[in-house]
Design a protein around this motif. Structure first.
Motif, PDB file in Angstrom:
ATOM      1  N   CYS A   1      -5.008  -1.236  -4.722  1.00 22.18           N
ATOM      2  CA  CYS A   1      -4.862  -2.527  -4.049  1.00 22.18           C
ATOM      3  C   CYS A   1      -6.076  -3.428  -4.244  1.00 22.18           C
ATOM      4  O   CYS A   1      -6.207  -4.441  -3.571  1.00 22.18           O
ATOM      5  CB  CYS A   1      -4.567  -2.311  -2.559  1.00 22.18           C
ATOM      6  SG  CYS A   1      -5.685  -1.186  -1.714  1.00 22.18           S
TER       7      CYS A   1
ATOM      8  N   HIS B   1     -10.232  -0.226  -2.826  1.00 26.40           N
ATOM      9  CA  HIS B   1      -9.088   0.672  -2.641  1.00 26.40           C
ATOM     10  C   HIS B   1      -9.526   2.100  -2.322  1.00 26.40           C
ATOM     11  O   HIS B   1      -8.937   2.775  -1.482  1.00 26.40           O
ATOM     12  CB  HIS B   1      -8.217   0.643  -3.903  1.00 26.40           C
ATOM     13  CG  HIS B   1      -7.264   1.768  -4.025  1.00 26.40           C
ATOM     14  ND1 HIS B   1      -6.120   1.862  -3.252  1.00 26.40           N
ATOM     15  CD2 HIS B   1      -7.275   2.874  -4.816  1.00 26.40           C
ATOM     16  CE1 HIS B   1      -5.471   2.973  -3.584  1.00 26.40           C
ATOM     17  NE2 HIS B   1      -6.146   3.599  -4.513  1.00 26.40           N
TER      18      HIS B   1
ATOM     19  N   HIS C   1       0.844  -1.187   0.000  1.00 25.05           N
ATOM     20  CA  HIS C   1       0.000   0.000   0.000  1.00 25.05           C
ATOM     21  C   HIS C   1       0.881   1.239   0.000  1.00 25.05           C
ATOM     22  O   HIS C   1       2.079   1.182   0.284  1.00 25.05           O
ATOM     23  CB  HIS C   1      -0.898   0.029   1.244  1.00 25.05           C
ATOM     24  CG  HIS C   1      -1.850  -1.125   1.335  1.00 25.05           C
ATOM     25  ND1 HIS C   1      -2.994  -1.210   0.567  1.00 25.05           N
ATOM     26  CD2 HIS C   1      -1.826  -2.248   2.086  1.00 25.05           C
ATOM     27  CE1 HIS C   1      -3.635  -2.340   0.855  1.00 25.05           C
ATOM     28  NE2 HIS C   1      -2.935  -2.990   1.779  1.00 25.05           N
TER      29      HIS C   1
ATOM     30  N   CYS D   1      -4.534   5.713   0.789  1.00 24.91           N
ATOM     31  CA  CYS D   1      -3.704   4.771   0.049  1.00 24.91           C
ATOM     32  C   CYS D   1      -3.660   5.244  -1.406  1.00 24.91           C
ATOM     33  O   CYS D   1      -4.701   5.512  -2.000  1.00 24.91           O
ATOM     34  CB  CYS D   1      -4.278   3.360   0.123  1.00 24.91           C
ATOM     35  SG  CYS D   1      -3.343   2.157  -0.867  1.00 24.91           S
TER      36      CYS D   1
ATOM     37  N   ASN E   1      -1.797   3.500  -3.792  1.00 25.53           N
ATOM     38  CA  ASN E   1      -1.338   2.396  -4.616  1.00 25.53           C
ATOM     39  C   ASN E   1      -2.508   1.424  -4.775  1.00 25.53           C
ATOM     40  O   ASN E   1      -2.896   0.759  -3.795  1.00 25.53           O
ATOM     41  CB  ASN E   1      -0.131   1.707  -3.957  1.00 25.53           C
ATOM     42  CG  ASN E   1       0.613   0.822  -4.921  1.00 25.53           C
ATOM     43  OD1 ASN E   1       0.454   0.949  -6.140  1.00 25.53           O
ATOM     44  ND2 ASN E   1       1.426  -0.072  -4.413  1.00 25.53           N
TER      45      ASN E   1
ATOM     46  N   MET F   1      -9.916   3.264   1.224  1.00 23.90           N
ATOM     47  CA  MET F   1      -8.776   3.145   2.138  1.00 23.90           C
ATOM     48  C   MET F   1      -8.187   4.521   2.403  1.00 23.90           C
ATOM     49  O   MET F   1      -7.282   4.995   1.701  1.00 23.90           O
ATOM     50  CB  MET F   1      -7.729   2.196   1.536  1.00 23.90           C
ATOM     51  CG  MET F   1      -6.626   1.837   2.501  1.00 23.90           C
ATOM     52  SD  MET F   1      -5.614   0.491   1.856  1.00 23.90           S
ATOM     53  CE  MET F   1      -4.355   0.455   3.130  1.00 23.90           C
TER      54      MET F   1
HETATM   55 CU   LIG Z   1      -4.865   0.665  -1.388  1.00 22.85          CU
END
Ligand SMILES: [Cu+2]
Length: 125
Positions: A111, A115, A72, A107, A109, A118
């Protein structure tokens, strides 16, 4: 309305140094023994736990983020900072908010499905 927070230059410089140290050592949260209050956050699909972190204006804290299940990212746009959260490792940085307000983090990135949920915030009083 969100207030703009001011950050000491030393605090921001400390962030990078501490994060780099954590990356190299993979140390446990207690290892530095800095005397600062430590805020522990776990990053896993698709949440930061806790997602809402209370802080006091003027208090310097050490934040330790444990990456769990995926690489992450933790992006803190208000501070212009981001960190890679490697599974099984601890990422450290320092915060010293100077005034009440909120500091969002997320986050950055991708995921998986979920996502976009997050994210979290530091709530400074
Ligand atoms: Cu994420």
């Amino acid at each position: 309305m969100k207030k703009k927070l001011l950050w000491s230059r030393r605090s921001l410089l400390g962030c990078g140094a501490l994060a780099a140290g954590a990356w190299a050592l993979g140390a446990a949260p207690q290892a530095l023994g800095s005397g600062m209050r430590t805020i522990e956050i776990v990053a896993r699909r698709f949440t930061f736990l806790p997602s809402q972190v209370p802080l006091k204006a003027g208090e310097r804290v050490q934040v330790v983020v444990q990456g769990m299940d995926f690489a992450h990212g933790m992006n803190i746009p208000d501070l212009g900072k981001r960190y890679d959260l490697v599974p099984g490792q601890f990422t450290r940085f320092e915060l010293q908010p100077s005034a009440p307000g909120t500091i969002e983090f997320l986050c950055d990135n991708f995921c998986g499905d979920g996502h976009e949920t997050m994210h979290g915030r530091f709530v400074v009083t």
